[in-house]
Scaffold this motif. Sequence first.
Motif, mmCIF file in Angstrom:
data_model
loop_
_atom_site.group_PDB
_atom_site.id
_atom_site.type_symbol
_atom_site.label_atom_id
_atom_site.label_comp_id
_atom_site.label_asym_id
_atom_site.label_seq_id
_atom_site.Cartn_x
_atom_site.Cartn_y
_atom_site.Cartn_z
ATOM 1 N N ALA A 137 0.834 -1.203 0.000
ATOM 2 C CA ALA A 137 0.000 0.000 0.000
ATOM 3 C C ALA A 137 0.870 1.255 0.000
ATOM 4 O O ALA A 137 2.024 1.238 0.443
ATOM 5 C CB ALA A 137 -0.926 0.001 1.214
ATOM 6 N N ARG A 156 -4.098 10.346 0.771
ATOM 7 C CA ARG A 156 -4.794 9.347 -0.040
ATOM 8 C C ARG A 156 -4.050 8.024 0.087
ATOM 9 O O ARG A 156 -2.821 7.979 -0.015
ATOM 10 C CB ARG A 156 -4.824 9.790 -1.503
ATOM 11 N N THR A 158 -3.660 4.136 -1.393
ATOM 12 C CA THR A 158 -3.954 3.239 -2.510
ATOM 13 C C THR A 158 -3.340 1.872 -2.218
ATOM 14 O O THR A 158 -2.363 1.750 -1.488
ATOM 15 C CB THR A 158 -3.381 3.798 -3.825
ATOM 16 N N GLY A 159 -3.921 0.855 -2.804
ATOM 17 C CA GLY A 159 -3.379 -0.490 -2.672
ATOM 18 C C GLY A 159 -3.898 -1.267 -1.482
ATOM 19 O O GLY A 159 -3.541 -2.440 -1.303
#
Length: 383
Positions: A137, A156, A158-159
Amino acid sequence: MADLLRVPDELSARVPAEQRGPGLGRDAVRLLVSRGTAEVGHHTFGELPDLLAAGDVLVVNTSRTLPAAVDGRIGDGRGRGEPVVVHFSTRGDRWHPAGRAVAGRWAVELRSPDGHGSTRPRAGGPAGTVVRLPGGARLTLEAPVDPGGVRLWWARVTGARVPELMRRHGRPIRYGYTDRDQPLAAYQTVFSVDVPGGGSAEMPSAARPFTAELMARLVSMGVQFAPVSLHTGVASAEAFEPPYPERFVVPPVTAWLVNAARARRRAAAARRGRAAGGAPAGRIVAVGTTAVRALESAAGTDGRVRPAAGWTDLVVTPERGVRAVDGLLTGLHEPTASHLLMLEAVASAAAPDGELLRRAYAAAVRGRYLWHEFGDLHLVLPD
């Protein structure tokens, strides 16, 4: 008060109460009692039922503590770069006071490992900084939560889904005054409820000493419990830093319990006044500053509490005062903490001479009371 009181380091509670000796439980803490202009009282937490009366209402925060500290690294992902610990604070949504731009973002604090299992402060930023997290991530810093601040940033991720990331790789947030890591269970209270999408970055610690046995004693004598939830973010570590917006719920049952107790108290006072030598029944006592913030966010100028849910940016100060809360059960706070403004608001309603907190905190230092989330408690009641 910061200019008059210094809390010695040795008065920080290093471990939970139940780890300080054989046979001790969570409720093995002391209770400092401030009642109006009376002398400060010294009790054990187990004596709380003796200090309350039938008809009193304890407002408790049911938010569950999250494993909100996750290790990361700023760098190329090959073992180089700066190690950091990410403290996940609050997840924004489209109803957040900051607007739709923070929907799906997390307010985070980056801290530096101190080499002893805890962390030390670290300025966040700059925008665009990428933190590599476990499992592939990534966290990207976007903008400060407060345009003038450097501690908390919107980020933010992601992953990975952050709740799953915390569940698999997180641990409770811990500060340097504690001796060692504790299991997540040590940071939950007897009132904790697991709600999807909910949870607090740090424990609503004023409720920690409550046990099922003590609750049964209080209920049997006519004390009522009224639940609220306020999902608190990371602590306001900087001097007098105000709290940030937080999600809260005051359910209809709590609004009804509080309003009914206040109505009974007013009616009793109108009929016969306070009974000589007895405690005024029907007091609304918040368990922790988070419970105050939630309840007062749902209280109108007339003191009537209405069911409410959403975000609150309310800052309770002596100037604003309290509308629904009569008393407060809370931990002992640093003299520069913004929580003291809230305590002063409750104390001002309880004791008009304005000296209640100074007397109490001076007595706490003299009496060697313990500070912070595993420490002793302070009960503020009206005269």
